[in-house]
Design a protein around this motif. Structure first.
Motif, short mmCIF file in Angstrom:
data_model
loop_
_atom_site.label_atom_id
_atom_site.label_comp_id
_atom_site.label_asym_id
_atom_site.label_seq_id
_atom_site.Cartn_x
_atom_site.Cartn_y
_atom_site.Cartn_z
N THR A 16 -5.59 -7.29 -9.47
CA THR A 16 -6.96 -7.27 -8.75
C THR A 16 -7.21 -8.87 -8.47
O THR A 16 -8.11 -9.15 -7.37
CB THR A 16 -7.80 -6.49 -9.69
N ILE A 17 -7.13 -9.66 -9.27
CA ILE A 17 -7.57 -10.98 -9.36
C ILE A 17 -6.69 -11.92 -8.06
O ILE A 17 -7.33 -12.51 -7.33
CB ILE A 17 -7.15 -11.70 -10.54
N ILE A 18 -5.27 -11.26 -7.80
CA ILE A 18 -4.67 -12.19 -6.84
C ILE A 18 -5.39 -11.69 -5.58
O ILE A 18 -5.55 -12.52 -4.69
CB ILE A 18 -3.12 -11.48 -6.74
N VAL A 19 -5.71 -10.45 -5.17
CA VAL A 19 -6.20 -9.98 -3.91
C VAL A 19 -7.81 -10.49 -3.82
O VAL A 19 -8.04 -10.94 -2.79
CB VAL A 19 -6.27 -8.33 -3.78
N ALA A 20 -8.56 -10.78 -4.95
CA ALA A 20 -9.65 -11.18 -4.80
C ALA A 20 -9.69 -12.79 -4.43
O ALA A 20 -10.43 -13.02 -3.54
CB ALA A 20 -10.52 -11.22 -6.23
N VAL A 21 -8.69 -13.42 -5.17
CA VAL A 21 -8.66 -14.96 -4.83
C VAL A 21 -8.17 -15.07 -3.20
O VAL A 21 -8.47 -15.80 -2.46
CB VAL A 21 -7.61 -15.65 -5.91
N ALA A 22 -7.10 -14.14 -2.99
CA ALA A 22 -6.73 -14.19 -1.44
C ALA A 22 -7.71 -13.84 -0.50
O ALA A 22 -7.99 -14.69 0.49
CB ALA A 22 -5.60 -13.36 -1.38
N THR A 23 -8.48 -12.84 -0.76
CA THR A 23 -9.77 -12.50 0.00
C THR A 23 -10.52 -13.73 0.19
O THR A 23 -11.09 -14.21 1.27
CB THR A 23 -10.51 -11.39 -0.37
N ILE A 42 0.99 -1.33 -0.05
CA ILE A 42 -0.04 0.22 -0.05
C ILE A 42 0.70 1.45 0.06
O ILE A 42 0.79 2.27 -0.80
CB ILE A 42 -1.01 0.02 1.34
N LEU A 43 2.09 1.17 0.71
CA LEU A 43 2.60 2.47 1.14
C LEU A 43 3.74 2.74 -0.08
O LEU A 43 4.25 3.81 -0.27
CB LEU A 43 3.35 2.58 2.33
N THR A 44 3.92 1.53 -0.86
CA THR A 44 4.90 1.99 -1.95
C THR A 44 4.09 2.36 -3.37
O THR A 44 4.67 2.63 -4.30
CB THR A 44 5.73 0.52 -2.41
N ALA A 45 2.78 2.53 -3.17
CA ALA A 45 2.13 2.84 -4.19
C ALA A 45 1.49 4.37 -4.02
O ALA A 45 1.82 4.74 -2.75
CB ALA A 45 0.77 1.89 -4.52
N ASP A 46 0.83 4.86 -4.88
CA ASP A 46 0.28 6.17 -4.53
C ASP A 46 -1.19 6.24 -4.21
O ASP A 46 -1.61 7.38 -3.82
CB ASP A 46 0.44 7.16 -5.92
N VAL A 47 -1.62 5.20 -4.31
CA VAL A 47 -3.52 5.27 -4.15
C VAL A 47 -3.83 5.57 -2.79
O VAL A 47 -4.73 6.22 -2.81
CB VAL A 47 -3.62 3.76 -4.52
N TRP A 48 -3.08 5.19 -1.62
CA TRP A 48 -3.25 5.71 -0.15
C TRP A 48 -3.69 7.08 -0.09
O TRP A 48 -4.30 7.49 0.72
CB TRP A 48 -2.46 4.98 0.71
N LEU A 57 -6.35 -1.95 -5.05
CA LEU A 57 -6.01 -0.99 -6.11
C LEU A 57 -4.39 -0.67 -6.06
O LEU A 57 -3.80 -0.52 -7.18
CB LEU A 57 -6.53 0.39 -5.86
N SER A 58 -3.87 -0.85 -4.78
CA SER A 58 -2.51 -0.98 -4.89
C SER A 58 -1.72 -1.85 -5.25
O SER A 58 -0.69 -1.91 -5.98
CB SER A 58 -2.07 -1.00 -3.40
#
Length: 450
Positions: free
Chosen positions: A347-354, A318-324, A336-337
């Motif tokens: 996006t797919i990785i986070v969805a599957v992980a969730t 999160i902190l190495t991206a700008d979205v936060w 988004l990060s």
């Protein structure tokens, strides 16, 4: 119904207010002091014990299976959305206070696991243990142990079942267009298959699923962090600086005071690793071990893995991206990060992980609820609990759950009160058992040298 929902939400806010957070962290600090920083000096030894097969001890599952069962219940949505919430509301400094919570929480996790094994019983369906047993037998407060079991049984259907199924269904529908009823049906079938074999089946399943899902998620996070390696020093700088200094508003970020960093960092840390809430000791009590300290040491690595490893990986993504900085909601911040670096794949990785994290939490909590029901009633109630637990999965996947979320938070928080009372009353036992074990270990080391 709306009035009841508001009342539950208000009560949940009180339960999870500053006094509870101070009590949780304070207990960890106290245990760290009386155990002389055991979680730091014995961490290496603890990780060695994770794969130790104590064939002489009694129990149902290995140290590793007990650990992964507990990890299944704690490595969940809190590691993805919880970290994002802490940063959104408390700024980067909240991550530092999550670390502090994790470090002192290791001592609490150690103590509650030790007590769970020491005061467990042999039942018809395997070992029976957890806070309800050490509160009743050790602290001599059976009514308080009964209350803990009631809160745990309620939480199992809420935070451990419906809310997890709901989260999995929501993310799979948003990213893959999967119908809620289909997600519910698949989760019901998988849950039933795992639960039918009891703790041994759960242990085998989590021993395979949990390492896979953690390693996969961490692998993806490390790829993102490596691709943004130049931003990592700044990310750590933000974490340490804003742990003690407010962060101003900028872009879409609302800014955050130091008090907010502490509050949300501690709250999200506790919510993620569950140290002091009393859930994980129920799994620890099933471990095959001849010494309660051994499983206690293994159990404390759970908090280290959950907070110091998995949550840190999410925070750095999160902190190495700008979205936060753009003021997006916590619910989509992690996704988004990841996507900023990996595109749609992120996006797919986070969805599957969730979805996987939610399902693993559901499986871990099924065992906690089962043992609470067994304590309140008897062994014959277990089969009824399993059938109802599986059916409730569909309800969670297909219904709006605003009231259930608040009620679940309330029950989860109420579990901590009797558990912390039991731990504090029995802290002398924890210290005595620890001294005994390490005295024996030191003597064996000297003997091996000579």
């Amino acid at each position: 119904m709306e009035t009841l929902s508001q009342w539950v939400s208000t009560l949940s806010g009180w339960v999870w207010g500053p006094p509870m957070l101070i009590l949780l962290v304070g207990t960890g600090v106290y245990l760290t002091f009386i155990l002389k920083g055991l979680q730091f000096r014995a961490l290496g030894h603890a990780f060695k014990l994770v794969f130790d097969r104590d064939l002489k001890g009694h129990g149902d599952i290995s140290h590793f299976a007990a650990l992964t069962t507990a990890l299944a219940a704690t490595v969940g949505i809190g590691n993805i959305v919880g970290v994002a919430t802490a940063i959104t509301l408390g700024g980067p400094g909240a991550v530092f206070w999550m670390w502090v919570t994790g470090l002192v929480g290791m001592a609490t996790k150690y103590a509650e696991a030790l007590l769970a094994v020491k005061y467990r019983e042999q039942g018809e369906n395997g070992m029976r243990g957890g806070p309800m047993y050490y509160i009743s037998k050790g602290a001599g407060l059976p009514w308080l142990g009964w209350l803990f079991a009631v809160f745990t049984a309620c939480a199992a259907f809420g935070i451990g079942n419906m809310t997890q199924a709901n989260s999995a269904a929501a993310v799979l529908k948003e990213v893959f267009g999967m119908a809620d009823w289909l997600t519910g049906g698949i989760l019901m079938a998988l849950t039933g298959l795992v639960l039918i074999g009891g703790i041994r089946s759960i242990g085998r399943f989590t021993s395979m699923l949990v390492p896979f899902m953690i390693v996969t998620y961490l692998g993806a996070a490390l790829v993102v962090i490596a691709m943004n390696a130049s931003e990592v020093p700044e990310a750590f700088g933000l974490i340490f600086w804003h742990a003690f200094n407010p962060i101003a508003a900028g872009g879409g970020f609302a800014g955050a005071a130091v008090a907010a960093a502490i509050r949300y960092g501690v709250a999200r840390g506790v919510f993620s690793n569950e140290s002091g809430l009393g859930s994980a000791p129920i799994a620890a009590a099933a471990a095959r071990t001849g010494d309660p300290v051994k499983q206690a040491l293994v159990s404390m690595t759970q908090t280290f893995i959950d907070t110091l490893v998995v949550c840190t990986a999410t925070a750095l993504v999160i902190l190495t991206a700008d979205v936060w900085r753009e003021g997006v909601s916590a619910g989509i911040l992690t996704s988004l990060s990841f996507a900023q670096t990996l595109g749609e794949t992120g996006t797919i990785i986070v969805a599957v992980a969730t979805a996987l994290f939610a399902f693993s939490t559901l499986i871990g909590w099924s065992y906690y609820g089962e043992k609470a029901i067994e304590y309140l009633f008897n062994e014959r109630a277990i089969i009824v609990f399993r059938m109802v637990f599986v059916l409730v999965v569909m309800v969670g996947a297909t219904r709006e759950l605003s009231f259930v979320w608040n009620f679940s938070d309330l029950m989860n928080g109420l579990m901590a009160i009797p558990n912390l009372i039991g731990i504090l009353l029995l802290s002398g036992v924890v210290r005595q058992e620890s001294r005994r074990y390490f005295a024996i270990t030191a003597a064996e080391d000297r003997q091996n040298i000579t």
